[in-house]
Design a protein around this motif. Sequence first.
Motif, PDB file in Angstrom:
ATOM      1  N   ARG A   4     -10.100  -7.656  -3.070  1.00  0.00           N
ATOM      2  CA  ARG A   4      -9.488  -6.632  -3.482  1.00  0.00           C
ATOM      3  C   ARG A   4     -10.343  -5.247  -2.719  1.00  0.00           C
ATOM      4  O   ARG A   4      -9.050  -4.680  -3.233  1.00  0.00           O
ATOM      5  CB  ARG A   4     -10.620  -6.284  -4.600  1.00  0.00           C
ATOM      6  N   ARG A   5     -10.642  -4.921  -1.990  1.00  0.00           N
ATOM      7  CA  ARG A   5     -11.191  -3.698  -1.614  1.00  0.00           C
ATOM      8  C   ARG A   5     -10.094  -3.838  -0.543  1.00  0.00           C
ATOM      9  O   ARG A   5      -9.055  -2.361  -0.190  1.00  0.00           O
ATOM     10  CB  ARG A   5     -12.535  -3.565  -0.477  1.00  0.00           C
ATOM     11  N   PHE A   6      -9.854  -4.550   0.517  1.00  0.00           N
ATOM     12  CA  PHE A   6      -7.915  -5.229   1.095  1.00  0.00           C
ATOM     13  C   PHE A   6      -7.388  -4.481   0.550  1.00  0.00           C
ATOM     14  O   PHE A   6      -6.544  -3.349   1.422  1.00  0.00           O
ATOM     15  CB  PHE A   6      -8.292  -5.704   1.894  1.00  0.00           C
ATOM     16  N   THR A   7      -6.481  -5.013  -0.711  1.00  0.00           N
ATOM     17  CA  THR A   7      -6.250  -4.804  -0.953  1.00  0.00           C
ATOM     18  C   THR A   7      -5.837  -3.015  -1.558  1.00  0.00           C
ATOM     19  O   THR A   7      -4.944  -2.587  -1.327  1.00  0.00           O
ATOM     20  CB  THR A   7      -5.900  -5.683  -2.856  1.00  0.00           C
ATOM     21  N   GLU A   8      -7.509  -2.982  -2.513  1.00  0.00           N
ATOM     22  CA  GLU A   8      -6.861  -1.518  -3.297  1.00  0.00           C
ATOM     23  C   GLU A   8      -6.856  -0.160  -1.351  1.00  0.00           C
ATOM     24  O   GLU A   8      -6.356   0.771  -1.716  1.00  0.00           O
ATOM     25  CB  GLU A   8      -8.264  -1.201  -3.130  1.00  0.00           C
ATOM     26  N   ALA A   9      -7.599  -0.437  -0.495  1.00  0.00           N
ATOM     27  CA  ALA A   9      -7.392   0.204   0.166  1.00  0.00           C
ATOM     28  C   ALA A   9      -5.582   0.097   1.261  1.00  0.00           C
ATOM     29  O   ALA A   9      -5.233   1.479   1.520  1.00  0.00           O
ATOM     30  CB  ALA A   9      -7.943   0.074   1.692  1.00  0.00           C
ATOM     31  N   ARG A  10      -4.601  -0.836   0.913  1.00  0.00           N
ATOM     32  CA  ARG A  10      -3.929  -0.723   1.897  1.00  0.00           C
ATOM     33  C   ARG A  10      -2.792  -0.148   0.075  1.00  0.00           C
ATOM     34  O   ARG A  10      -1.921   0.430   0.661  1.00  0.00           O
ATOM     35  CB  ARG A  10      -2.968  -2.184   1.662  1.00  0.00           C
ATOM     36  N   GLU A  11      -3.270  -0.300  -1.203  1.00  0.00           N
ATOM     37  CA  GLU A  11      -2.370   0.604  -1.783  1.00  0.00           C
ATOM     38  C   GLU A  11      -2.329   1.630  -1.616  1.00  0.00           C
ATOM     39  O   GLU A  11      -1.762   2.930  -1.333  1.00  0.00           O
ATOM     40  CB  GLU A  11      -2.295   0.175  -3.275  1.00  0.00           C
ATOM     41  N   VAL A  12      -3.768   2.551  -1.118  1.00  0.00           N
ATOM     42  CA  VAL A  12      -4.040   3.394  -1.328  1.00  0.00           C
ATOM     43  C   VAL A  12      -3.350   4.216   0.028  1.00  0.00           C
ATOM     44  O   VAL A  12      -2.680   5.000  -0.060  1.00  0.00           O
ATOM     45  CB  VAL A  12      -5.427   4.669  -0.729  1.00  0.00           C
ATOM     46  N   LEU A  13      -3.742   4.037   1.580  1.00  0.00           N
ATOM     47  CA  LEU A  13      -2.919   3.975   2.476  1.00  0.00           C
ATOM     48  C   LEU A  13      -1.291   4.426   3.122  1.00  0.00           C
ATOM     49  O   LEU A  13      -0.881   4.989   3.542  1.00  0.00           O
ATOM     50  CB  LEU A  13      -3.783   3.281   3.584  1.00  0.00           C
ATOM     51  N   SER A  14      -0.671   3.057   2.239  1.00  0.00           N
ATOM     52  CA  SER A  14       0.459   2.956   1.984  1.00  0.00           C
ATOM     53  C   SER A  14       0.981   4.221   0.888  1.00  0.00           C
ATOM     54  O   SER A  14       2.499   4.892   1.201  1.00  0.00           O
ATOM     55  CB  SER A  14       0.831   1.771   1.188  1.00  0.00           C
ATOM     56  N   ARG A  15       0.333   5.319   0.591  1.00  0.00           N
ATOM     57  CA  ARG A  15       1.040   6.485  -0.668  1.00  0.00           C
ATOM     58  C   ARG A  15       1.179   7.770   1.422  1.00  0.00           C
ATOM     59  O   ARG A  15       1.758   8.750   0.368  1.00  0.00           O
ATOM     60  CB  ARG A  15      -0.137   6.954  -1.141  1.00  0.00           C
ATOM     61  N   TYR A  16       0.158   7.630   2.433  1.00  0.00           N
ATOM     62  CA  TYR A  16       0.217   8.530   2.958  1.00  0.00           C
ATOM     63  C   TYR A  16       0.692   8.233   4.496  1.00  0.00           C
ATOM     64  O   TYR A  16       0.913   8.806   4.918  1.00  0.00           O
ATOM     65  CB  TYR A  16      -1.441   9.178   3.418  1.00  0.00           C
ATOM     66  N   LEU A  17       1.234   6.692   4.318  1.00  0.00           N
ATOM     67  CA  LEU A  17       1.142   6.754   6.059  1.00  0.00           C
ATOM     68  C   LEU A  17       2.091   5.636   6.227  1.00  0.00           C
ATOM     69  O   LEU A  17       2.166   4.613   5.133  1.00  0.00           O
ATOM     70  CB  LEU A  17       0.005   5.578   6.844  1.00  0.00           C
ATOM     71  N   PRO A  18       3.069   5.210   7.300  1.00  0.00           N
ATOM     72  CA  PRO A  18       3.662   3.956   7.592  1.00  0.00           C
ATOM     73  C   PRO A  18       2.968   3.237   8.216  1.00  0.00           C
ATOM     74  O   PRO A  18       2.110   3.152   8.364  1.00  0.00           O
ATOM     75  CB  PRO A  18       4.777   5.156   8.789  1.00  0.00           C
ATOM     76  N   ARG A  19       3.678   1.922   8.148  1.00  0.00           N
ATOM     77  CA  ARG A  19       2.970   0.405   8.329  1.00  0.00           C
ATOM     78  C   ARG A  19       3.351   0.672   9.821  1.00  0.00           C
ATOM     79  O   ARG A  19       4.738   1.124   9.992  1.00  0.00           O
ATOM     80  CB  ARG A  19       3.773  -0.523   7.440  1.00  0.00           C
ATOM     81  N   THR A  20       2.491   0.159  10.467  1.00  0.00           N
ATOM     82  CA  THR A  20       2.678   0.116  11.843  1.00  0.00           C
ATOM     83  C   THR A  20       2.796  -1.348  12.111  1.00  0.00           C
ATOM     84  O   THR A  20       2.220  -2.580  11.963  1.00  0.00           O
ATOM     85  CB  THR A  20       1.544  -0.224  12.634  1.00  0.00           C
ATOM     86  N   ARG A  21       3.787  -1.623  13.280  1.00  0.00           N
ATOM     87  CA  ARG A  21       3.809  -3.271  13.873  1.00  0.00           C
ATOM     88  C   ARG A  21       2.721  -3.817  14.289  1.00  0.00           C
ATOM     89  O   ARG A  21       1.898  -3.096  14.769  1.00  0.00           O
ATOM     90  CB  ARG A  21       5.267  -3.187  14.322  1.00  0.00           C
TER      91      ARG A  21
END
Length: 81
Positions: A4-21
Motif C-alpha cells: 500500500r505504501r509503495f502504491t501511495e508513493a507511486r501515485e504521489v511521485l507520478s504527479r511530479y516526475l516522469p517514469r524512468t525506464r
Amino acid sequence: MKLRRFTEAREVLSRYLPRTRLVRAASLEANSKQKVFLKLESEMPTGSFKVRGAIYALSGYEQGGGVREVVASSTGIMERQ
C-alpha cells in the motif's frame, strides 16, 4: 501494508516526475542466473533518485497545510550538457 505504501508513493511521485525506464543488465544476469533490471534514475530531470525521496517525504505535509520553505543540499556535482 508495504504494498500500500509503495502504491501511495507511486501515485504521489507520478504527479511530479516522469517514469524512468528499466534496462536489462546482461553482465549481472550472467553471474546471478536471474533476470536483472536497472532503473535509470540518471534520466531523471535532476540526474539522480534523490528527488523521489524528498518529494515523497514532503508530500506527507500536504494534509497539514503544506510546507512554507525547504532547504536542501547535496555533495553531488551536476554538469550541464
